[in-house]
Enzyme design. Sequence first.
Site, mmCIF file in Angstrom:
data_model
loop_
_atom_site.group_PDB
_atom_site.id
_atom_site.type_symbol
_atom_site.label_atom_id
_atom_site.label_comp_id
_atom_site.label_asym_id
_atom_site.label_seq_id
_atom_site.Cartn_x
_atom_site.Cartn_y
_atom_site.Cartn_z
ATOM 1 N N SER A 225 -4.817 9.312 12.714
ATOM 2 C CA SER A 225 -5.908 9.440 11.749
ATOM 3 C C SER A 225 -5.532 8.833 10.393
ATOM 4 O O SER A 225 -6.308 8.088 9.786
ATOM 5 C CB SER A 225 -6.257 10.931 11.601
ATOM 6 N N LYS B 114 -6.634 4.257 9.154
ATOM 7 C CA LYS B 114 -7.345 3.882 7.920
ATOM 8 C C LYS B 114 -6.456 3.022 7.026
ATOM 9 O O LYS B 114 -6.895 2.058 6.421
ATOM 10 C CB LYS B 114 -7.797 5.151 7.184
ATOM 11 N N LYS B 115 -5.170 3.407 6.931
ATOM 12 C CA LYS B 115 -4.248 2.646 6.072
ATOM 13 C C LYS B 115 -4.056 1.226 6.603
ATOM 14 O O LYS B 115 -4.088 0.260 5.854
ATOM 15 C CB LYS B 115 -2.897 3.361 6.010
ATOM 16 N N ARG C 64 -12.272 17.581 15.114
ATOM 17 C CA ARG C 64 -10.988 18.320 15.038
ATOM 18 C C ARG C 64 -11.118 19.484 14.080
ATOM 19 O O ARG C 64 -10.590 20.573 14.320
ATOM 20 C CB ARG C 64 -9.870 17.379 14.565
ATOM 21 N N THR D 295 -7.560 10.945 -5.129
ATOM 22 C CA THR D 295 -7.378 9.901 -6.139
ATOM 23 C C THR D 295 -8.722 9.399 -6.672
ATOM 24 O O THR D 295 -8.875 9.167 -7.878
ATOM 25 C CB THR D 295 -6.573 8.737 -5.519
ATOM 26 N N ASP E 139 0.850 -1.200 0.000
ATOM 27 C CA ASP E 139 0.000 0.000 0.000
ATOM 28 C C ASP E 139 0.878 1.240 0.000
ATOM 29 O O ASP E 139 2.071 1.189 0.348
ATOM 30 C CB ASP E 139 -0.900 -0.021 1.250
ATOM 31 N N LYS E 140 0.299 2.356 -0.399
ATOM 32 C CA LYS E 140 1.010 3.637 -0.324
ATOM 33 C C LYS E 140 0.066 4.705 0.181
ATOM 34 O O LYS E 140 -1.155 4.584 0.041
ATOM 35 C CB LYS E 140 1.616 4.027 -1.677
ATOM 36 N N HIS E 141 0.644 5.752 0.748
ATOM 37 C CA HIS E 141 -0.175 6.884 1.191
ATOM 38 C C HIS E 141 0.588 8.167 0.921
ATOM 39 O O HIS E 141 1.791 8.252 1.163
ATOM 40 C CB HIS E 141 -0.479 6.790 2.686
ATOM 41 N N SER E 142 -0.126 9.164 0.412
ATOM 42 C CA SER E 142 0.478 10.490 0.242
ATOM 43 C C SER E 142 -0.219 11.451 1.189
ATOM 44 O O SER E 142 -1.439 11.372 1.368
ATOM 45 C CB SER E 142 0.285 10.953 -1.208
HETATM 46 N N1 URA Z 1 -5.461 13.126 6.517
HETATM 47 C C1 URA Z 1 -6.128 12.353 7.408
HETATM 48 O O1 URA Z 1 -6.703 11.332 7.059
HETATM 49 N N2 URA Z 1 -6.144 12.733 8.692
HETATM 50 C C2 URA Z 1 -5.505 13.849 9.159
HETATM 51 O O2 URA Z 1 -5.541 14.117 10.338
HETATM 52 C C3 URA Z 1 -4.830 14.643 8.207
HETATM 53 C C4 URA Z 1 -4.815 14.255 6.886
#
Ligand code: URA
Length: 434
Positions: free
Chosen positions: A182, A186-187, A167, A119, A79-82
Amino acid sequence: MDAPTVLARLRAGTPPGEAALQWFARGLASGVVSDAQAGAFAMGVCLSGLTDAETAALTLAMRDTGRVLDWDLPGPVLDKHSTGGLGDATSLVVAPVLAALGCYAPFLSGRGLGHTGGTLDKLEALEGLRTDVSEARLRAIVADVGCAVVGAGGDIAPADRRLYAIRDETATVDSPGLITASILCKKLAGGAEALILDVKGGSGAFMKTRAEAESLARALVAAAQAAGCRARALITDMNQPLGPSVGNAVELADVLEVLRAPRPESRLCALSLALAGELLALAGRHSDAKSGARAALEVLQSGAAAEKFGAMVQALGGPARLLDDPARHLPRAPVCLPVAAAVAGHVAAIDGVALGQVVARLGGGRLRADDVIDPRVGLTGVASLGTAVAPGDPLAVIHAARDSDAEAALETVRAAIQIGGPGAGPPLVHGRIP
Ligand code: URA
């Protein structure tokens, strides 16, 4: 445990401890914690911070408030996250590249946030394509094609959805511990065994300085590793859009160009190769990131990655033969207005937030969560840092639904691309953690 006990510890500056954070995450998802208590919690964490162990505990507890995927596939699940930027469509290149190399890439992705693009919105620029698929469908596409870029679904980390909204309303988004938990809850729910994080720093990123980006990257990698996921972060430049376009259909066109005729010198292609290379090394498929990146380039050049992308698009309900004639399937805005340089010089600075906001106002992003996106609009041909320009040379082209929208955007785009003295553009990758 109860909420006032956790909040009293935060107020006193006493570390809340892992058990209290776990209790709070569960309370957020179940509703035992009220909005007022959640707001006080977020402010308390913002003011007193979390240790690495507490951040990891909160991350895992938030992950476990929802569905967590597990996989049994004959190759590594990656997986990747930006952290978000402009013109950043690398997921749409990396996912099919990994699939073409025998890996599996279920990328649970997001929509546009603030001035940055999403995306899913880019992919959904294709008529008929839906990214909100069931878990059974996601599993079938991943097993069959190897990659699926889809929405996370409402049952992934519900504690985060609730806390994030609070938040946003309480000026407590900006906490390294809360951002880390956060993003990662999810990742990690996606069930990958290795994760590459693209942490962006610069004028168009949420983290404006390299130091801020590095500190977030360290926190993300530490929490992911504590959760048993192999992780690495690249610190990458976001002082200018990554690709030449900013928007949805226009960025998808850039992706299709990389898939059909890769030019490793283009920033979008180069960063996609670097991220894929790191992941292949993390997964043990290659001895190092360089050799992983070479393998990634080979499947781009052979057309194998393009084939995977086409198969994924079709499986998600998009056009059957997209790669044969992409222009036929990409929606186009009726108005194109070039933005000309007013003076001679070199592109010296780009205000990414301003460009992102222009695209959102043209209809390409959301000003409110329930806004409907116009996939056609955006910017193309955004001049990169260091480019020499003469008066009248194009700095970008505005794609708009109406003449009046394009005219309204013109001066903002011109002002966002500053002309000054000569200078080389910044390097694409500033560093790697660890
Ligand atoms: N993206 C997220 O999913 N959570 C954050 O707190 C900031 C960016």
